[in-house]
Design an enzyme around this catalytic site. Structure first.
Site, PDB file in Angstrom:
ATOM      1  N   GLY A 123      52.986  13.647  49.080  1.00 57.72           N
ATOM      2  CA  GLY A 123      52.622  13.653  47.669  1.00 57.72           C
ATOM      3  C   GLY A 123      53.032  12.367  46.976  1.00 57.72           C
ATOM      4  O   GLY A 123      53.045  11.283  47.576  1.00 57.72           O
ATOM      5  N   SER A 124      53.411  12.493  45.721  1.00 60.64           N
ATOM      6  CA  SER A 124      53.655  11.301  44.902  1.00 60.64           C
ATOM      7  C   SER A 124      54.891  10.511  45.299  1.00 60.64           C
ATOM      8  O   SER A 124      55.079   9.389  44.816  1.00 60.64           O
ATOM      9  CB  SER A 124      53.745  11.701  43.427  1.00 60.64           C
ATOM     10  OG  SER A 124      52.479  12.102  42.952  1.00 60.64           O
TER      11      SER A 124
END
Length: 484
Positions: free
Chosen positions: A217-218
């Site tokens: 993810g981020s």
């Protein structure tokens, strides 16, 4: 007659050479592999008949051998078994060894090449042979804090000193009790082992570094931002368009920012702001501008695409080759086919925290014989120069802003500048999210880097976030290191 004697002499000489070569192969070249072969019952019985060395944390045993009245003479026991199972692994009759028990089995059993003379001396003097002790780098206070902070959630926490690479905590849940696999009842061991294998939650996997890895993810935006600054084409203030949604090229796939709106409320946004607020669309555009090769090269410098032994073997985190344009844009915020372990994302934070110099993670402080002679003393070792000091300082400041005023606010600690980055990774339509945090503290003199992964959405499906669930866990681990 002389000819016949000559022939016989040649045959005898050939047989002697063959015997010499085969003996050399067995005793020197293949000795270690033969000892490690699980089918070698002689080695198995010998490893039980000798007192196996303890595995220690802060001088206290977390694995120790105790005398028995059966033919094996000693049985392995694990105090505080659940807390340390991913670290110790298990030592069994017939299901192999894992964790430190497996990685350093030759030292613990006293059969390493460096212990050969000790073994001979013990035999000659009538002493019972003993294996070496292994002292770990784990801090029991930090380990307990990570365990408690995770509660009943499924996932993992790892904490590492970024200046040395010493692993301070390694917690994976769900876990198992290695005592149930150390009993001297073959049927009971096999039954327990098969039950653990059949458990869909995978308690035998050490999620900090192995098993089925998750999309980061981020948190992967740290890698992409580093690639951008290292390329010399971009600065923290470089701006990108900031729409509420974006259709990927060659595709009808529409991506959005978290919440589905314009990230930060402005038409354009800088790399620095996009990182601290965790904006997906600007990073997809940045990934498109950089291209997959540049991102992959930077990811490799952080340790992606390589199995790293700590000395436990890790599953290599993955930034794949041959991504097309839409896949590259998705990969820039940790989606597509990017996969990472907590160990890997902790290594990203370690490099940023340590001025760009990434130290090799290490779980073992020393290996020592029973008479206190040091066999191995582990020293800090650089893994790579992942980024420049200038890039590290710039990314660090972005991460501080992410905690102070951005998307990682739940990692704030009063009076301490915490650098952090959250991630909320998608796993497919309808599947629960994977929740992440990675970071370090204090930002101006980092003592610890941490990575947290929480699987199955933390029990909240697709409604939970990395900031809501993973960041508070990381905060408690950081506090345990900083304040004891």
């Amino acid at each position: 007659m002389n000819k016949e004697l000559k022939r016989i002499s040649i045959v005898v000489l050939a047989m002697f050479v063959a015997l010499f070569v085969s003996t050399t192969l067995i005793q020197v070249i293949t000795a270690d592999s033969l000892r490690a072969d699980g089918r070698n019952s002689r080695t198995l019985y010998a490893s039980y008949s000798a007192e196996r060395g303890p595995i220690l944390v802060d001088g206290q045993p977390i694995a120790v051998s105790v005398p028995t009245d059966d033919e094996y003479k000693f049985q392995r026991t694990y105090p505080n078994a659940l807390l340390y199972a991913p670290v110790t692994g298990y030592f069994t009759l017939n299901q192999g060894n894992t964790g430190i028990e497996g990685a350093l089995n030759d030292y613990l059993s006293g059969t390493s090449n460096s212990q050969f003379l000790d073994t001979i001396n013990a035999i000659l003097t009538g002493q019972n042979p003993k294996g070496a002790s292994v002292e770990l780098t784990i801090d029991p206070v930090v380990q307990q804090a990570a365990w408690d902070a995770m509660g009943d959630l499924q996932g993992a926490v790892i904490a590492i000193n970024p200046k040395t690479g010493e692993i301070l905590a390694m917690v994976s849940k769900p876990t198992f009790d290695p005592n149930t696999l150390a009993v001297h009842d073959t049927d009971a061991v096999i039954a327990q082992y098969e039950a653990l294998l059949d458990d869909p939650a995978g308690p035998l996997f050490n999620r900090t570094l192995a098993g089925a890895l998750n999309p980061p993810g981020s948190t992967f935006k740290l890698v992409v931002a580093s690639a951008a600054l290292e390329s010399g084409q971009f600065q923290p203030a470089s701006e990108f368009p900031n729409p509420a949604q974006l259709t990927l090229p060659q595709s009808d796939n529409v991506i959005t920012n978290s919440g589905g709106d314009v990230c930060g409320g402005t038409a354009t946004v800088s790399i620095a702001t996009a990182l601290s607020l965790s904006c997906n669309i600007p990073f997809a555009e940045l990934g498109q501008a950089l291209g997959p090769q540049v991102i992959r090269e930077q990811a490799t410098k952080f340790g992606f695409n390589e199995s790293i032994d700590v000395p436990l073997e890790s599953t290599a985190s993955v930034y794949p080759r041959a991504l097309d344009e839409p896949q590259t844009m998705l990969s820039a915020f940790g989606q597509s086919s990017v996969r990472a372990s907590p160990l890997q994302m902790a290594m990203v934070s370690m490099a940023i925290a340590n001025g760009g110099s990434l130290m090799k993670p290490n779980l073992v402080e020393n290996i020592m014989t029973s008479d206190l002679r040091v066999l191995q003393q582990f020293e800090a070792e650089q893994f790579s120069q992942a980024i420049s000091a200038e890039t590290a300082a710039a990314i660090s400041q972005m991460m501080v802003q992410s905690v102070a005023n951005g998307a990682a606010s739940n990692a704030r600690i009063d009076g301490v500048d915490v650098a952090g980055k959250t991630g909320t990774a998608e796993n497919g339509e309808g599947d629960p999210y994977t929740l992440w945090f990675t970071g370090f503290a204090p930002a101006n003199d980092p003592q610890v880097a941490v990575a947290v992964v929480i699987e199955n959405g933390g029990g909240q499906g697709q409604s939970g976030s990395g900031n809501e669930i993973a960041a508070p866990i990381a905060k408690r681990v950081l506090e345990a290191v900083l304040f004891g």
